[in-house]
Every structure is written in C-alpha cells, then in structure tokens.
Design a protein around this motif. Structure first.
Motif, PDB file in Angstrom:
ATOM      1  N   TRP A  31      -9.163   0.160  -5.077  1.00  0.00           N
ATOM      2  CA  TRP A  31      -8.148  -0.866  -4.842  1.00  0.00           C
ATOM      3  C   TRP A  31      -8.711  -1.938  -3.929  1.00  0.00           C
ATOM      4  CZ3 TRP A  31      -7.105  -1.610   0.264  1.00  0.00           C
ATOM      5  CH2 TRP A  31      -7.336  -0.531   1.136  1.00  0.00           C
ATOM      6  N   LEU A  86      -2.246  -6.038  -5.125  1.00  0.00           N
ATOM      7  CA  LEU A  86      -3.258  -4.989  -5.130  1.00  0.00           C
ATOM      8  C   LEU A  86      -4.007  -5.087  -6.450  1.00  0.00           C
ATOM      9  CD1 LEU A  86      -1.850  -1.556  -3.887  1.00  0.00           C
ATOM     10  CD2 LEU A  86      -3.816  -2.794  -2.992  1.00  0.00           C
ATOM     11  N   LYS A 131       0.832  -1.212   0.000  1.00  0.00           N
ATOM     12  CA  LYS A 131       0.000   0.000   0.000  1.00  0.00           C
ATOM     13  C   LYS A 131       0.867   1.262   0.000  1.00  0.00           C
ATOM     14  CE  LYS A 131      -4.009  -0.396   2.587  1.00  0.00           C
ATOM     15  NZ  LYS A 131      -4.724  -0.890   3.794  1.00  0.00           N
TER      16      LYS A 131
END
Ligand SMILES: [Zn+2]
Ligand SMILES: [Zn+2]
Length: 343
Positions: A178, A194, A157
């Motif tokens: 996401w 992701l 992230k």
C-alpha cells in the motif's frame, strides 16, 4: 566530498530503458490524477531536473519562513554539487555531494522510490510465480471531512485494516503493498487515497468489492481497480507517491508545518501474505534484471565504456544549476555527435 556509500542508490533512470532493451509499458488508470502523471512523463529530463530545483528552492524558502533553518540548509546542500559519469551523450551515474533525506525532497524521493522498486520487485515476481496470483492496482478513496492530514491518513488506513479482516478480502486477495497519496482540494479539504498493489487469487465482481469497502468505511464505496500487466511498471506507479506525496509547488508554509508534524508516518508498506513472504525472501543474484543493472552501473568508473554507446566515460563535476543545462545539451545534440563543451 563524495560519499561512496551513496553510489549504489544512484543508478540513473536514464540508463535503464536502453539496458532493459524494452520500453516499460506505461500503465494507465481511469483516474484523472494519472493524466497528470502522464504529462509529467512527457516532460524532458532537463525540464524535470529544473522543476526539481524549483521545488527545492520553494521548500527551502518555506522552511526559512518557518524558522526551520537547518532544514533549509540541508535542502540547499542536497545535490548541490554532482559527480556525473558520462560519455557526453549519456549519463551512466550521478553521485551527489550530499543528500538531505527530507521526505519532500524530490531528489531524495527519486532515490527512495528506486530503492523500494529494487527491494520489492524481485519479491513480487517470485510471489506471483509461487502463489499463482495476479496483480491489480486498487485505489481506495474516502469521503471528505474537515480533518487534518494525520487524521485523514489514519481514517483510511483503519478502514483498510477493517477491509482486510473481512471474509471477502481473505478469499480473493493474498496481500500486497500500500502507499498513501495526499491531495488537497481548493476548499482546503484533504483527499487521501490508498494505492494498493493487491495480489488477486481469482476474479470477482467489482460491485462486491465496492460493497465491502462501503462496509469497511461506513460511507464510501468509491474505488478504482485495474489489472496490472507489467509488475515493474505497476510498482513504479505506486512508489511514485512515496517520492512525490504532494503537489509541493502549491504548498504553503502551513502545509509544510503540518507535514513536519507527520515525521513518523509511514507512506508505504506491505500487508497480508505478501508481507510474510517478503520477510523470508532472499533475492537470487542472477535472475533479476534490476539488480544486474544496479551492479553494472555501480561498477562503472572513469574510462569504462558507456553501456549505451561504448564511448569512454569521464567524470564531470557539475553544480545543481548546471545539471538541467547538461541534460538540455544532451537532448539537443544530434545522434552520434558527442557534446564537447563540457570536456
Ligand atoms: Zn534531498
Ligand atoms: Zn554513451
């Protein structure tokens, strides 16, 4: 006791294909994990219902082993008795007695992913129309390191945040959504991906994006990019990871323990201009197929005509183990013949 507040979430996916009058185009990716999800889609409803039961039994046993008695009990009670509105051949709606809301619960996950779809699909459609952008499904990966799930998720992230700050990203993308996907390899290393639905302003060379991702991660250029032809199918694909973050049947006690430590970790979110757009977005009632379907199913009661065959609907009370059997009966009954043994 039936909890009436739950009914809005429980439009079964069973009813959707016929009502929308078109088959949702299944969307494929180069990724081998997708082959797995396609296999899942080929399984019958009764098989999938049975697997959900097994998954919950497995989780419940693990929870007992960890001394998480309350969690085990909630999992046991979740969807243990069901009120099924049916004509005998189709299911219009299922209302469970109780929902545990545990993140790994496959029944609660399905409901959560349907909620996300009905929340974001209208916004996505409107955003695409107003901003003249096209959606892509981008899968970002990172190198494998010895780290726990939390560290692995934070690392990817953070890399994505760095990517979004780069000039290239700002030039070509206008935000999106996401979701996190976790897998574990046989050496016990976490693979975190992701899944991005990115709204692309214009075409670019994928090699440039790889270079940007390498700059953001420091050591990974591995990604996968596919255009999304049908935004409903594309969204359905990425919210799947919210409802099914892991292969739970291979889950051990240690995995569950680690997962319980992730309580507040977000698994899905919006970013960039799309995020701001969603804040001010009010879906209109009439032009969105999803909300029409929802309100239609919500209004159905015993005695109403089945939306698929017009036969009268009746309320069937089933226990959790009877649901797969009921699906089986529906699957094996010839078209036109209404199953009677449940009446
Ligand atoms: Zn549940
Ligand atoms: Zn019917």
């Amino acid at each position: 006791m039936i909890q009436p507040t739950l009914s809005t979430d429980l439009i079964t996916s069973d009813i959707l294909p016929v009502l929308s009058k078109s088959k949702v185009a299944r969307h494929t990716y180069l990724d081998n994990r997708v082959t797995k999800s396609q296999r899942e889609n080929r399984r019958t409803r009764s098989q999938r219902a049975r697997e959900r039961l097994q998954t919950k039994e497995h989780l419940s046993r693990l929870a007992v082993g960890l001394g998480e008695v309350e969690l085990a009990d909630k999992l046991q009670r979740c969807h243990s008795r069901l009120s099924v509105l049916t004509c005998g051949r189709h299911i219009a709606r299922i209302i469970p007695n109780f929902t545990c809301e545990f993140r790994l619960c496959p029944d609660c996950g399905r409901r959560r992913s349907r909620k996300l779809q009905s929340k974001y699909l209208p916004a996505m459609r409107a955003f695409m129309l107003h901003r003249k952008v096209t959606p892509v499904h981008l899968v970002l990966t990172q190198t494998h390191r010895k780290e726990n799930r939390k560290q692995s998720a934070k690392r990817i992230k953070d890399s994505f945040t760095r990517l979004q700050r780069r000039g290239f990203w700002k030039e070509y993308f206008k935000g999106g959504t996401w979701s996190l996907e976790f897998t574990k390899d046989k050496n016990g290393l976490h693979h975190t991906h992701l899944h991005i639905i990115g709204f692309r302003r214009k075409f670019f060379d994928i090699e440039l994006l790889r270079g940007e991702w390498l700059a953001a991660t420091g050591d990974s250029h591995v990604l996968n990019l596919k255009p999304i032809k049908d935004i409903a199918a594309g969204l359905q694909e990425v919210v799947k990871y919210v409802s099914k973050p892991l292969d739970i049947r291979r889950f051990g006690a240690a995995d569950l323990k680690e997962f319980l430590g992730l309580k507040n970790m977000r698994m899905f979110g919006t970013f960039g201009e799309f995020r701001d757009f969603c804040k001010g977005f009010e879906p209109s009632d009439n032009n969105d197929a999803m909300s029409e379907l929802e309100s239609l199913a919500r209004d159905l009661v015993e005695g109403c005509a089945c939306p698929q065959c017009s036969a009268p609907l009746f309320d069937l009370r089933l226990s959790k183990s009877e649901l797969p059997q009921f699906y089986e009966q529906i699957e094996s009954s010839p078209p036109g013949k209404v199953g009677t043994s449940w009446n």
